[in-house]
Every structure is written in structure tokens, then in C-alpha cells.
Write a protein that holds these residues in place. Structure first.
Motif, mmCIF file in Angstrom:
data_model
loop_
_atom_site.group_PDB
_atom_site.id
_atom_site.type_symbol
_atom_site.label_atom_id
_atom_site.label_comp_id
_atom_site.label_asym_id
_atom_site.label_seq_id
_atom_site.Cartn_x
_atom_site.Cartn_y
_atom_site.Cartn_z
ATOM 1 N N ASN A 63 1.117 -1.456 0.077
ATOM 2 C CA ASN A 63 0.018 -0.026 -0.176
ATOM 3 C C ASN A 63 1.151 1.265 -0.101
ATOM 4 O O ASN A 63 0.432 2.126 -0.016
ATOM 5 C CB ASN A 63 -0.770 -0.115 1.193
ATOM 6 N N VAL A 64 2.345 1.594 0.441
ATOM 7 C CA VAL A 64 2.555 2.103 0.402
ATOM 8 C C VAL A 64 4.126 2.461 -1.120
ATOM 9 O O VAL A 64 4.346 3.556 -1.273
ATOM 10 C CB VAL A 64 3.735 2.553 1.126
ATOM 11 N N PHE A 65 4.262 1.197 -1.629
ATOM 12 C CA PHE A 65 5.295 0.834 -2.676
ATOM 13 C C PHE A 65 4.460 0.382 -3.745
ATOM 14 O O PHE A 65 3.340 -0.189 -4.056
ATOM 15 C CB PHE A 65 6.540 -0.177 -2.341
ATOM 16 N N GLU A 66 4.436 0.437 -5.286
ATOM 17 C CA GLU A 66 3.886 0.306 -6.019
ATOM 18 C C GLU A 66 5.329 -0.160 -7.465
ATOM 19 O O GLU A 66 5.695 1.414 -7.055
ATOM 20 C CB GLU A 66 3.354 1.627 -6.796
ATOM 21 N N SER A 67 5.039 -0.382 -7.734
ATOM 22 C CA SER A 67 5.958 -0.919 -8.797
ATOM 23 C C SER A 67 5.231 -0.770 -10.352
ATOM 24 O O SER A 67 4.211 0.059 -10.937
ATOM 25 C CB SER A 67 6.170 -2.487 -9.336
ATOM 26 N N PHE A 68 5.314 -1.275 -11.257
ATOM 27 C CA PHE A 68 4.737 -1.468 -12.545
ATOM 28 C C PHE A 68 3.665 -1.486 -12.779
ATOM 29 O O PHE A 68 2.185 -0.212 -13.818
ATOM 30 C CB PHE A 68 5.741 -1.591 -14.305
ATOM 31 N N TYR A 69 2.356 -1.947 -11.742
ATOM 32 C CA TYR A 69 1.593 -2.629 -11.918
ATOM 33 C C TYR A 69 0.904 -2.351 -10.122
ATOM 34 O O TYR A 69 2.072 -2.189 -9.403
ATOM 35 C CB TYR A 69 1.050 -3.438 -12.653
ATOM 36 N N ARG A 70 -0.626 -2.424 -10.068
ATOM 37 C CA ARG A 70 -0.822 -3.114 -8.775
ATOM 38 C C ARG A 70 -1.856 -4.467 -9.385
ATOM 39 O O ARG A 70 -1.900 -4.708 -10.278
ATOM 40 C CB ARG A 70 -1.338 -1.864 -8.233
ATOM 41 N N LEU A 71 -1.824 -5.137 -7.917
ATOM 42 C CA LEU A 71 -2.617 -6.678 -7.617
ATOM 43 C C LEU A 71 -4.475 -5.704 -7.794
ATOM 44 O O LEU A 71 -4.564 -4.451 -6.756
ATOM 45 C CB LEU A 71 -2.601 -7.518 -7.285
ATOM 46 N N GLY A 72 -5.337 -5.706 -9.170
ATOM 47 C CA GLY A 72 -6.745 -5.789 -8.741
ATOM 48 C C GLY A 72 -6.987 -6.668 -7.837
ATOM 49 O O GLY A 72 -6.120 -8.132 -7.218
ATOM 50 N N LYS A 73 -8.642 -7.164 -8.600
ATOM 51 C CA LYS A 73 -9.303 -8.546 -8.248
ATOM 52 C C LYS A 73 -9.219 -9.430 -9.032
ATOM 53 O O LYS A 73 -8.757 -9.460 -9.629
ATOM 54 C CB LYS A 73 -10.397 -7.523 -8.289
ATOM 55 N N ASN A 74 -8.924 -10.626 -7.949
ATOM 56 C CA ASN A 74 -9.192 -11.272 -8.280
ATOM 57 C C ASN A 74 -7.092 -12.199 -9.164
ATOM 58 O O ASN A 74 -6.955 -13.163 -9.971
ATOM 59 C CB ASN A 74 -9.332 -11.867 -9.983
ATOM 60 N N GLY A 75 -6.279 -11.069 -8.346
ATOM 61 C CA GLY A 75 -4.681 -11.805 -8.819
ATOM 62 C C GLY A 75 -4.705 -10.606 -10.154
ATOM 63 O O GLY A 75 -3.434 -10.918 -10.470
ATOM 64 N N LYS A 76 -5.027 -9.868 -10.653
ATOM 65 C CA LYS A 76 -5.295 -9.228 -12.111
ATOM 66 C C LYS A 76 -4.300 -8.069 -11.968
ATOM 67 O O LYS A 76 -4.624 -7.279 -10.895
ATOM 68 C CB LYS A 76 -6.668 -8.724 -12.607
ATOM 69 N N PRO A 77 -3.351 -7.846 -13.005
ATOM 70 C CA PRO A 77 -2.749 -6.272 -12.872
ATOM 71 C C PRO A 77 -3.140 -5.906 -13.186
ATOM 72 O O PRO A 77 -4.576 -5.764 -14.244
ATOM 73 C CB PRO A 77 -1.306 -6.969 -13.492
ATOM 74 N N THR A 78 -3.685 -4.676 -12.738
ATOM 75 C CA THR A 78 -4.182 -3.023 -13.098
ATOM 76 C C THR A 78 -3.256 -1.971 -12.618
ATOM 77 O O THR A 78 -1.459 -2.436 -13.081
ATOM 78 C CB THR A 78 -4.947 -2.935 -12.217
ATOM 79 N N ALA A 79 -3.871 -1.013 -13.249
ATOM 80 C CA ALA A 79 -2.388 0.490 -12.955
ATOM 81 C C ALA A 79 -1.729 0.230 -12.073
ATOM 82 O O ALA A 79 -2.280 0.764 -11.105
ATOM 83 C CB ALA A 79 -3.126 1.971 -13.989
ATOM 84 N N GLY A 80 -0.701 0.980 -12.993
ATOM 85 C CA GLY A 80 0.581 1.369 -11.272
ATOM 86 C C GLY A 80 1.367 2.605 -11.867
ATOM 87 O O GLY A 80 1.261 3.096 -12.550
ATOM 88 N N LEU A 81 2.605 2.525 -12.072
ATOM 89 C CA LEU A 81 3.361 3.338 -12.228
ATOM 90 C C LEU A 81 3.669 3.385 -14.020
ATOM 91 O O LEU A 81 3.633 4.445 -14.352
ATOM 92 C CB LEU A 81 5.287 3.495 -11.581
ATOM 93 N N ALA A 82 3.158 2.408 -13.946
ATOM 94 C CA ALA A 82 3.035 2.143 -15.898
ATOM 95 C C ALA A 82 1.938 2.277 -17.052
ATOM 96 O O ALA A 82 0.832 2.246 -16.323
ATOM 97 C CB ALA A 82 3.768 0.747 -15.820
ATOM 98 N N LYS A 83 2.500 3.424 -17.656
ATOM 99 C CA LYS A 83 1.148 4.298 -18.496
ATOM 100 C C LYS A 83 0.865 3.046 -19.176
ATOM 101 O O LYS A 83 -0.270 2.059 -19.111
ATOM 102 C CB LYS A 83 1.460 5.194 -19.330
#
Length: 548
Positions: A63-83
Motif C-alpha cells: 500500500n505504500v510501494f508501487e511497481s509497474f502495475y498493482r494487483l487488482g481483484k482476483n490477482g489481475k494486474p491493474t494500472a500502476g506506475l507504468a502507463k
């Protein structure tokens, strides 16, 4: 793969940031929390580190660190620092475009921050416990082995907004992996500014995620996550503050929940029995499998011979009634494993069938005392022994550890003639040190998934991996896992079949004996909404959480 982390039953933990807790009650205290946008959460242990290179889990700090993506629901990658993120046709080159974003100190987050972070994590001097997760990135293994400079790592920043990652082979789960904060950026200027003080206290760190940490001094039992107003998607963040407190007893947690001091609290097995009908009762599954590791390199030659015998291992497994463990010993909703890879972690790319169902081998984890006694008798005869005295090592820092080890001792003694079990329930750090030094006969441990792919478990029994404490080795298994990661990496169906075949080798041999898969029961206030919980990786996401 994951970390031999444990959260339960002697599950040795190399932490998970683990079973935290979080969310509102129904009295005046929670009303004021709703008005201030505050959640009161508990955690079973203090934060061990806020250095992403040295962390062994991000269940909380995701919750305080983010990568290219974040984990959304059901373990699916969602928007993070990567456009955006794109992959080449051969699956070996990924290109990420970094969005306009800032660190919590106002510095811009740039592509070079990712390059610096990855090199720092891979540098042997950093001693990152998760360095192995970089395996597959060009030159990563050679860097870990000290044979190449971190600068040779297959990551580059052609400009401030572009990160290019070169892989040795396609990695089927790479996008999901890139949601793990370990692969996020670090601010080189800040690391160098603070030197040895870096990340030892909340003030000596900067944050890329929805929240930043306040009030953590490295050892204290209370701290807060506060909204990061420099976060790129701050408009989506509704909470102003998450207050954490270490609560080591479930009874204490329940009392605090009743008083409105906690908004979500985990329940013990006894509490579950009494609170199942409570309107606030809820359960969160997790991809943590508690299992037994056997020492194939035992210093006691008789025990080494015994534990290297397949029939003896099968006897030990078949004598266990996992239904009794799940329903009576634990009674918290934990489920029965089919093998050492967790249920509901990954699905067949063609049929959608659960990997756990496909890995199952008949007569390996069933309760079959007659067959257990038969194998036991045959195994003892094969090694020329009539009696065995085995030690059972576990961590005593879980309330489930003692009842599980007591059950195993009682059950094995009842079903297997000539066995004697000595239990060694000791602090987690001591248990882990003994495991690392192969100072055990049988080790009650466990593993929780870092990402939604069988490979998060499959690397545990590989020859030579640091978490293969029992030193089991099987060339056929190694070859299948390597095949899945190399020549079949770009063919989802073939890769899947390789991994299923490999898992059946471990399960058929009972090289690792699974005991149960964790589900944790909680009381959670109905006013709390928007929490995202995943069974692997960064379990808890509060980015969209709010108090209604």
C-alpha cells in the motif's frame, strides 16, 4: 516462487507482512473513524523492514510501494506506475512507459529509478532474500552468484519515461510479477542521502504508493499509513489514514474490536466456533499451504535412510486425517490440499481447471491408516529397522503450531508401530536457522504464493534452491520445471503440462507432505467497503477502501 513464509502452524515465516487486519466497528469510535477517513487495523507482528530490496513480503506495504502495475481483484494486474507495457513477439523484451508520477517527497519518479532499484536488489552485498524472483531476467542468475556486475542486468532506461527489460526466456507470469513491489523503483538520491539509516525509520524512506508511513521507528508496535498526496492517482484514494497496532492475541483483538478500537480482527479456532453466526463474520482464503519437509541430508544416518525411503514418507502422510485437522484441530475454514501447490492459484489455460486438481496423485494425501501401516512396515523392513525416533521441528510463534504438532505426534504414534516423535516447538528465528542448517528430521513449515502461477510453489523443491531445506533432489523434476521455463515458456499448454507432470513427481513421492491450506476468519465491520484481498502476492489493498 514464494517464500517459505509461514503464518500458521509452525509455518516458519520469513514474513508476509502478513495477516493484518483492518476495518470498522459499529459504535461511536467507528463513527468518528468514518468521519475522519481512518481505518484501525491490527497486525500479528511489527514491520520487519521498509526496504523493498530486503523485504520478504508486501502483504501490508504494497500500500505504500508501487511497481509497474498493482494487483487488482482476483490477482489481475491493474494500472500502476507504468502507463503502458508491451512485450515483443518472442516474449523476451518488455517495454514500459512510465506515467507522470512523483515520490512522496515531490521528486519525479523516472525510469532510472527502476534500473537502480533492480540493480540494488540483485547486488550480493544487499543480500536480498527475494533475489531469486529476478531469475529469468538477463544475467540475473550470474549477478546473484557474484559472477557478473549488477550493471550487466537486463534492464535499461533509454530515456526518463522508458524502461526496457530483457529476459533470457519468456516468463508466462511476468506481467503479474511486475505488480509485486519488489520490482518497483527506489530513489537513489534518498538511499545515498540516508546511507545506513535508509529505511530504518519511516522518515528515512520515500513512497511511491497510495499511502506513506508515519510514526514507525523500526521497532515500535504502532504506526500509520497516511494518504500520499503526491501519488499519481490520489483522487481514487478515499482514506486519510490507516492506523496499525500489533495485537499478538486473538482474544485481545476481539476485545478491541468490541470496543471499536479495531475494524477487523482475525479469529482463533475457538472463536470461530462461537462467532460463525455473527453478522460481522467473514473469511479470507490465502494461498498458504502448511506442509512437512523431510531432511534427505539428515546428520543421523538411520533417520536419513528412513526419510529417504518413499514408503516411510507415504506412511507418514497417509496416517494424517486432514479432515480432523481442518475441522477440529483448526476449525477456521482452512481447506484440504491436493498437493504442495495451493488450490485456486492458477487455472489450465485451455480448460480452466484448477492446477491443484490436476496435480493430485491418488493415495498420497488421503487418510488411509491401513495403507499407511502397510507402507510403514515395508519401509522399516527395507531400511533394516524396527523402531524410529524422529524430531518434529516447528515455530512456536503461531497459535496453531502446538495443536498441529501435538496432533501429528499422537496420530503417528497411534497408527505407526515403533515410531517415537520428539516435538521441538521453538521461536521462528531459531527454527528457521535450524532448518537452514539441516538440523531437523521433519520440519513443519509452509509457503504462500507471491503471484498467481504454479511456479511460485514449483521452485521450492528444485535442486539447490535456498528454500529446499530438506535437500530433496530429482533430476526429472528439475528438467520438467526448466523445460516449462525455457523451451515451452511461450506455449501455455505445453508449459502447463510440464508443471503438472513435475508436481505429480513431488506429490507421488511425498517429497513434501501438505497438511492444510490456510483460510483465516475475521470479524469485519459492515461499514468498511472497497478492500481488495488477493490469495497471493500483495494480499491487502486499501487504495479504494472507505468507511461507508
Amino acid at each position: 516462487m514464494s517464500k517459505l513464509k509461514g503464518v500458521l502452524a509452525g509455518v516458519v515465516t520469513i514474513s508476509l507482512g502478513m495477516l493484518l487486519a483492518a476495518c470498522g466497528n459499529g459504535n461511536s469510535s467507528s463513527k468518528s473513524a468514518a468521519q475522519s477517513g481512518t481505518l484501525n487495523l491490527s497486525t500479528t507482528a511489527p514491520l520487519d523492514t521498509i526496504d523493498i530490496s530486503k523485504s520478504t513480503g508486501f502483504g501490508q506495504t504494497g500500500n505504500v510501494f508501487e511497481s509497474f502495475y498493482r494487483l487488482g481483484k482476483n490477482g489481475k494486474p491493474t494500472a500502476g506506475l507504468a502507463k503502458t507495457g508491451t512485450v515483443s513477439k518472442d516474449g523476451k523484451t518488455w517495454t514500459f512507459k512510465i506515467r507522470d508520477s512523483k515520490w512522496s517527497n515531490g521528486d519525479p519518479i523516472v525510469a532510472q529509478d527502476f534500473v537502480y532499484s533492480w540493480r540494488r536488489s540483485l547486488n550480493p552485498k544487499t543480500a536480498s532474500p527475494y533475489a531469486y524472483l529476478f531469475s529469468g531476467v538477463k544475467n540475473a542468475d550470474a549477478i546473484i552468484a557474484g559472477k557478473k556486475s549488477p550493471n550487466a542486468l537486463g534492464i535499461s532506461a533509454p530515456d526518463k519515461k522508458t524502461v526496457v527489460v530483457k529476459l533470457n526466456r519468456p516468463i508466462a507470469y511476468f506481467k503479474v510479477l511486475m505488480a509485486y513491489p519488489l520490482f518497483g523503483p527506489q530513489n537513489e538520491k534518498v538511499v545515498k542521502k540516508y546511507g545506513n539509516r535508509y529505511a530504518t525509520e519511516a522518515q528515512y524512506q520515500v513512497y511511491s504508493g497510495p499511502f506513506k508511513i508515519k510514526g514507525w521507528n523500526g521497532t515500535n508496535d504502532t504506526w500509520s499509513f497516511v494518504k500520499n498526496n503526491d501519488y499519481w492517482d490520489k483522487k481514487a484514494v478515499k482514506l486519510n489514514k490507516i492506523h496499525y497496532q500489533v495485537v499478538k492475541s486473538n482474544n485481545t483483538g476481539y476485545q478491541m474490536y468490541q470496543q471499536g478500537k479495531l475494524d477487523l480482527t482475525p479469529l482463533s479456532s475457538e472463536q470461530v466456533k462461537n462467532l460463525k453466526s455473527n453478522k460481522d463474520f467473514t473469511q479470507y482464503p490465502y494461498s498458504l499451504v502448511s506442509f512437512l519437509m523431510y531432511n534427505f541430508n539428515d546428520k543421523n544416518q538411520t533417520n536419513k535412510k528412513a526419510l529417504s525411503n518413499k514408503k516411510i514418507r507415504l506412511a507418514l502422510s497417509l496416517a494424517i486425517d486432514r479432515n480432523v485437522i481442518a475441522k477440529k484441530v483448526l476449525g477456521d475454514g482452512s481447506s484440504l490440499p491436493t498437493g504442495f501447490v495451493a488450490n485456486d492459484l492458477a487455472s489450465n489455460p485451455k480448460t480452466g481447471e484448477d492446477f491443484a486438481k490436476q496435480q493430485a496423485v491418488p493415495n498420497t494425501v488421503d487418510y488411509n491408516p491401513a495403507l499407511a501401516r502397510k507402507y510403514w512396515k515395508q519401509g522399516l523392513k527395507e531400511i533394516g529397522e524396527k523402531n524410529l525416533t524422529l524430531s518434529l521441528l516447528a515455530s512456536n510463534e503461531s497459535e496453531n503450531s502446538d495443536p498441529i504438532t501435538q496432533y501429528l505426534q499422537s496420530q503417528w504414534t497411534k497408527e505407526l508401530k515403533g515410531i517415537k516423535i520428539n516435538i521441538s516447538n521453538i521461536p521462528a528465528k531459531s527454527a528457521l536457522n535450524r532448518a537452514r542448517n539441516s538440523d531437523f528430521d521433519i520440519y513443519l513449515s509452509g509457503w504462500g504464493g507471491d503471484f498467481n502461477d504454479p511456479m511460485t510453489f514449483m521452485q521450492i523443491p528444485m535442486t539447490g534452491t535456498s528454500y529446499n531445506y530438506g535437500k530433496w533432489s530429482n533430476s526429472e523434476y528439475d528438467n520438467l520445471v526448466k523445460k516449462a521455463g525455457n523451451q515451452d515458456a511461450n506455449n501455455p499448454e505445453k508449459r502447463w503440462n510440464d508443471l503438472v507432470s513435475a508436481a505429480k513427481i513431488v506429490n507421488g513421492n511425498q517429497a513434501i507432505t501438505p497438511i492444510y491450506q490456510q483460510t483465516t476468519a475475521y470479524l469485519q465491520n459492515k461499514r468498511v467497503q472497497g478492500i481488495i484481498h488477493n490469495t497471493a502476492g500483495t494480499q491487502w489493498s486499501y487504495k479504494y477502501a472507505y468507511v461507508d
